[in-house]
Design a protein around this motif. Structure first.
Motif, PDB file in Angstrom:
ATOM      1  N   ILE A 139       0.863  -1.190   0.000  1.00 23.87           N
ATOM      2  CA  ILE A 139       0.000   0.000   0.000  1.00 23.87           C
ATOM      3  C   ILE A 139       0.899   1.240   0.000  1.00 23.87           C
ATOM      4  O   ILE A 139       1.822   1.352   0.825  1.00 23.87           O
ATOM      5  CB  ILE A 139      -0.904   0.007   1.258  1.00 23.87           C
ATOM      6  CG1 ILE A 139      -1.830  -1.210   1.253  1.00 23.87           C
ATOM      7  CG2 ILE A 139      -1.698   1.301   1.375  1.00 23.87           C
ATOM      8  CD1 ILE A 139      -2.879  -1.210   0.155  1.00 23.87           C
ATOM      9  N   VAL A 140       0.631   2.153  -0.930  1.00 22.93           N
ATOM     10  CA  VAL A 140       1.463   3.363  -1.054  1.00 22.93           C
ATOM     11  C   VAL A 140       0.698   4.566  -0.508  1.00 22.93           C
ATOM     12  O   VAL A 140      -0.395   4.884  -0.965  1.00 22.93           O
ATOM     13  CB  VAL A 140       1.847   3.622  -2.523  1.00 22.93           C
ATOM     14  CG1 VAL A 140       2.700   4.882  -2.641  1.00 22.93           C
ATOM     15  CG2 VAL A 140       2.582   2.429  -3.112  1.00 22.93           C
ATOM     16  N   VAL A 172      -2.552   3.970   8.560  1.00 24.17           N
ATOM     17  CA  VAL A 172      -1.860   2.739   8.988  1.00 24.17           C
ATOM     18  C   VAL A 172      -2.531   2.179  10.247  1.00 24.17           C
ATOM     19  O   VAL A 172      -2.828   0.982  10.339  1.00 24.17           O
ATOM     20  CB  VAL A 172      -0.354   3.012   9.230  1.00 24.17           C
ATOM     21  CG1 VAL A 172       0.324   1.773   9.793  1.00 24.17           C
ATOM     22  CG2 VAL A 172       0.320   3.453   7.938  1.00 24.17           C
ATOM     23  N   LYS A 173      -2.805   3.071  11.212  1.00 27.24           N
ATOM     24  CA  LYS A 173      -3.445   2.640  12.464  1.00 27.24           C
ATOM     25  C   LYS A 173      -4.777   1.939  12.179  1.00 27.24           C
ATOM     26  O   LYS A 173      -5.067   0.881  12.697  1.00 27.24           O
ATOM     27  CB  LYS A 173      -3.698   3.869  13.336  1.00 27.24           C
ATOM     28  CG  LYS A 173      -3.050   3.765  14.714  1.00 27.24           C
ATOM     29  CD  LYS A 173      -3.290   5.020  15.525  1.00 27.24           C
ATOM     30  CE  LYS A 173      -2.156   6.023  15.349  1.00 27.24           C
ATOM     31  NZ  LYS A 173      -2.441   7.347  15.883  1.00 27.24           N
ATOM     32  N   ASP A 174      -5.584   2.554  11.323  1.00 25.96           N
ATOM     33  CA  ASP A 174      -6.944   2.050  11.099  1.00 25.96           C
ATOM     34  C   ASP A 174      -6.995   0.824  10.202  1.00 25.96           C
ATOM     35  O   ASP A 174      -7.857  -0.036  10.357  1.00 25.96           O
ATOM     36  CB  ASP A 174      -7.832   3.142  10.463  1.00 25.96           C
ATOM     37  CG  ASP A 174      -7.987   4.331  11.385  1.00 25.96           C
ATOM     38  OD1 ASP A 174      -7.672   4.181  12.581  1.00 25.96           O
ATOM     39  OD2 ASP A 174      -8.386   5.409  10.904  1.00 25.96           O
ATOM     40  N   ASN A 175      -6.101   0.742   9.204  1.00 29.52           N
ATOM     41  CA  ASN A 175      -6.193  -0.338   8.204  1.00 29.52           C
ATOM     42  C   ASN A 175      -5.199  -1.471   8.414  1.00 29.52           C
ATOM     43  O   ASN A 175      -5.351  -2.538   7.820  1.00 29.52           O
ATOM     44  CB  ASN A 175      -6.025   0.241   6.797  1.00 29.52           C
ATOM     45  CG  ASN A 175      -7.149   1.198   6.462  1.00 29.52           C
ATOM     46  OD1 ASN A 175      -8.266   0.773   6.217  1.00 29.52           O
ATOM     47  ND2 ASN A 175      -6.874   2.490   6.488  1.00 29.52           N
ATOM     48  N   PRO A 234      -2.282  -2.304   7.145  1.00 32.61           N
ATOM     49  CA  PRO A 234      -1.862  -3.032   5.942  1.00 32.61           C
ATOM     50  C   PRO A 234      -0.656  -3.916   6.267  1.00 32.61           C
ATOM     51  O   PRO A 234       0.130  -3.602   7.160  1.00 32.61           O
ATOM     52  CB  PRO A 234      -1.475  -1.916   4.968  1.00 32.61           C
ATOM     53  CG  PRO A 234      -1.222  -0.718   5.821  1.00 32.61           C
ATOM     54  CD  PRO A 234      -2.042  -0.869   7.055  1.00 32.61           C
ATOM     55  N   GLN A 235      -0.525  -5.002   5.479  1.00 32.60           N
ATOM     56  CA  GLN A 235       0.603  -5.900   5.746  1.00 32.60           C
ATOM     57  C   GLN A 235       1.935  -5.198   5.464  1.00 32.60           C
ATOM     58  O   GLN A 235       2.868  -5.259   6.238  1.00 32.60           O
ATOM     59  CB  GLN A 235       0.474  -7.088   4.808  1.00 32.60           C
ATOM     60  CG  GLN A 235       0.467  -8.380   5.530  1.00 32.60           C
ATOM     61  CD  GLN A 235       0.261  -9.517   4.561  1.00 32.60           C
ATOM     62  OE1 GLN A 235       0.468  -9.389   3.342  1.00 32.60           O
ATOM     63  NE2 GLN A 235      -0.159 -10.640   5.096  1.00 32.60           N
ATOM     64  N   ASN A 277       2.954   0.597  15.273  1.00 27.78           N
ATOM     65  CA  ASN A 277       2.240  -0.448  14.511  1.00 27.78           C
ATOM     66  C   ASN A 277       3.177  -1.618  14.241  1.00 27.78           C
ATOM     67  O   ASN A 277       3.624  -1.837  13.109  1.00 27.78           O
ATOM     68  CB  ASN A 277       1.730   0.149  13.183  1.00 27.78           C
ATOM     69  CG  ASN A 277       0.714   1.245  13.432  1.00 27.78           C
ATOM     70  OD1 ASN A 277      -0.465   0.976  13.635  1.00 27.78           O
ATOM     71  ND2 ASN A 277       1.173   2.491  13.444  1.00 27.78           N
ATOM     72  N   PRO A 278       3.489  -2.406  15.296  1.00 31.39           N
ATOM     73  CA  PRO A 278       4.507  -3.451  15.162  1.00 31.39           C
ATOM     74  C   PRO A 278       4.175  -4.540  14.144  1.00 31.39           C
ATOM     75  O   PRO A 278       5.075  -5.256  13.697  1.00 31.39           O
ATOM     76  CB  PRO A 278       4.599  -4.030  16.580  1.00 31.39           C
ATOM     77  CG  PRO A 278       3.356  -3.595  17.277  1.00 31.39           C
ATOM     78  CD  PRO A 278       2.920  -2.320  16.640  1.00 31.39           C
ATOM     79  N   ASN A 279       2.889  -4.673  13.759  1.00 32.69           N
ATOM     80  CA  ASN A 279       2.551  -5.750  12.814  1.00 32.69           C
ATOM     81  C   ASN A 279       2.619  -5.325  11.357  1.00 32.69           C
ATOM     82  O   ASN A 279       2.335  -6.116  10.462  1.00 32.69           O
ATOM     83  CB  ASN A 279       1.150  -6.294  13.123  1.00 32.69           C
ATOM     84  CG  ASN A 279       1.111  -6.865  14.517  1.00 32.69           C
ATOM     85  OD1 ASN A 279       2.094  -7.477  14.955  1.00 32.69           O
ATOM     86  ND2 ASN A 279       0.024  -6.624  15.228  1.00 32.69           N
TER      87      ASN A 279
END
Ligand code: 13P
Ligand code: SF4
Length: 339
Positions: free
Chosen positions: A230-231, A258-261, A263-264, A282-284
């Motif tokens: 995701i860009v 990033v927080k809400d979605n 993305p991988q 967002n560690p994941n």
């Protein structure tokens, strides 16, 4: 002024270690353990002093993690920092960002002591336009409202009808109910807004020296290398870069995406420290980092923040008559809000 004591806290003793242990856990993904003993004594001292002196540290999203996560009271994009500068009840505000952000804080809180740790923290957009340029444009386009990006000097804001940030630019432009607006000084932001609205935009030729360096070709090659990436792009990037991005928004907008979605895999097409700061929260999420440094933002350091506190430097001064006029254009923006 001659500063006599130029030594800095450097003793990583048991007290410092214990007091900063929790902070280090928070940033350990980004700051290597061997570096922490260099940051921790300064962080500990800054945090002690700012409480004693009722100081609030307002920090932009582009500051490095040891500043952003370890000594700041408020962090955010330009718009959030403006609201917080207006509303916070500290006696002194230290702005860890660039000069126009510190000026905005002073305009909104003229009775407060507003400091910037390095007066050379400028901005290529702010440098691209003067108050005289605006007066000439107003002569050329009489009656056309002037919307000015906050990345400008106080003198420019004083000539402006309403300010905006990347977090509310389209909303501000459309709120005026005018067929045409003059939108300054970022050429790319103006083009990106023009693509989303029926309002006719008269623009200027300013550019952000950081965001103008990204190219669509570079972004496409990242997309080729990383499937499903995701860009996220800042709207100071060129329309070509925006066109190949999945989302465009202010620094807060990108961070919230990033927080809400979650993305991988993500690329933040913006200043380098953004990814570091958002990655910590967002560690994941896996971050690919095609970043460009903002040399102005990077003038701020822990040592300079410590000096700002102990020597009460560098005071941001804006002339009273400029404050009164510039404040109108910022207040109008704050009333319109974020969308
Ligand atoms: P934001 O308003 O999105 O925080 O951007 C400020 C800035 O200087 C971007 O380069
Ligand atoms: Fe200015 Fe660009 Fe640096 Fe932001 S990133 S402060 S717009 S030069």
């Amino acid at each position: 002024m001659i500063n006599e004591d130029l030594s800095y806290p450097s003793d990583f003793n048991a007290e410092v270690k214990n007091a900063t242990e929790k902070l280090y856990k928070g940033v350990s993904k980004i700051i290597p353990e061997v570096e922490w003993p260099f940051h921790a004594p300064l962080i500990h001292e800054i945090n002690k002093l700012k409480k004693e002196k009722n100081i609030a540290i307002l920090t932009h999203n582009y500051q490095t993690p040891e500043i952003f996560h370890c000594v700041s009271d408020i962090v955010g994009d330009s718009l959030k920092l403006a609201y917080e500068a207006r509303d916070c009840d500290a006696d002194t505000i230290i702005v860890c960002g660039v000069h126009f952000m510190a000026e905005t804080a002073k305009i909104l809180s003229p009775k407060k002591n507003v400091l910037i740790p390095d007066t050379r923290a400028g901005c290529s957009l702010s440098d691209s336009i003067t108050a005289k340029d605006i007066r000439l444009l107003k002569e050329k386009y009489p009656g056309v409202p002037v919307v000015t990006y906050v990345n400008t000097s106080a003198e420019v804001k004083a000539e402006t009808d309403v300010c905006c940030t990347s977090g509310n630019a389209k909303h501000v432009v459309e709120s005026l109910g005018s067929e045409t607006v003059i939108f300054l000084p970022d050429e790319y932001l103006a083009k990106n807004i023009a693509a989303q609205t029926h309002v006719k935009i008269i623009s200027w030729k300013g550019r952000c020296e950081v965001h103008e360096r990204f190219t669509a070709k570079e972004i496409l090659s990242y997309k080729e290398q990383h499937e499903n990436i995701i860009v996220l792009a800042h709207p100071e990037c060129s329309p070509e870069v925006v066109a190949v991005s999945d989302f465009t928004g202010s620094t807060a907008g990108m961070s919230n995406y990033v927080k809400d979605n979650q993305p991988q895999k993500v690329i933040m097409v913006t200043e380098c420290s953004m990814s570091d700061n958002v990655a910590i929260e967002n560690p994941n999420v896996d971050f690919i980092r095609p970043c460009n440094l903002c040399p102005h933002m990077k003038r701020i350091s822990l040592k300079k923040i410590y000096d700002a506190i102990r020597f009460n430097q560098h005071e941001v001064i804006v002339k009273e008559n400029i404050i009164d006029r510039a404040r109108l254009s910022i207040d109008r923006m704050l009333e319109i809000g974020r969308k």
